[in-house]
Motif scaffolding. Sequence first.
Motif: not given
Length: 247
Positions: A78, A81, A108
């Motif tokens: 996460d 990203r 994702h």
Amino acid sequence: MSIVVQNLQVWFGKQQILKEINHTFAENRISAIIGPSGCGKTTFLKSLNRTLELDAGYRLEGKVLVSGEDIYQREAGDIRRRIGIVFQTPVALPLSIKENLLFGVRYHGERNKKRLNDITENCLTQAGLWNEVKDKLNSPANKLSGGQIQRLSIARVLAVDPEVLLLDEPCSNLDPASTRLIEELLVELAKKLPVVLVTHNLFQAKRIAHMTIFMINGQLLESAETTKLFTNPDKQETSDFIAGLTW
């Protein structure tokens, strides 16, 4: 949104690479990191989005806070990203132009065809590539020029909607025209999110960075508004580096 670095230290084995770094990267600004080769610039950049831990043998102490949260207490995927990184060597996956851009988006979980098409056009437009590739989206990405592949790499990061953009020498292997296009892109992107740029090109830092950081021997020696750092630095080491007197 800002990035706050607190007492960051990094070792590889017994060798200390970064030493007690403290800094806040402000939102909606370009920050350039300069310094001699081997001073820890890339290690610092990679520590900001947890790609550092992909290298074997590292140890880290300190904190990196994004929106008040320590990124090293969150899930690594996460964080990568949310804080996207573009490396020095342009990367074209062995896929089409469109599938290169959508690689992270599909990873994702996005499956909606209209949404995927919209992301493709929007991100390629942001990267200044849409008009150049819109009629060959299904062609192999490795047929693009180096400058186009670097802009595609940036577009691929933008496709997953990052909160921060990190770049490690993104123009070092590019011609002046491609460099200009990427610099113009970064200036536009900085209106929406923080941009942190490692560069050996001092002229590039002077052209586009709001803040410049000088590193040496694993330490953040000085940081200031770019104009001040280049015209009236506080540290003699900074002045010597800018003048080309050392390293």
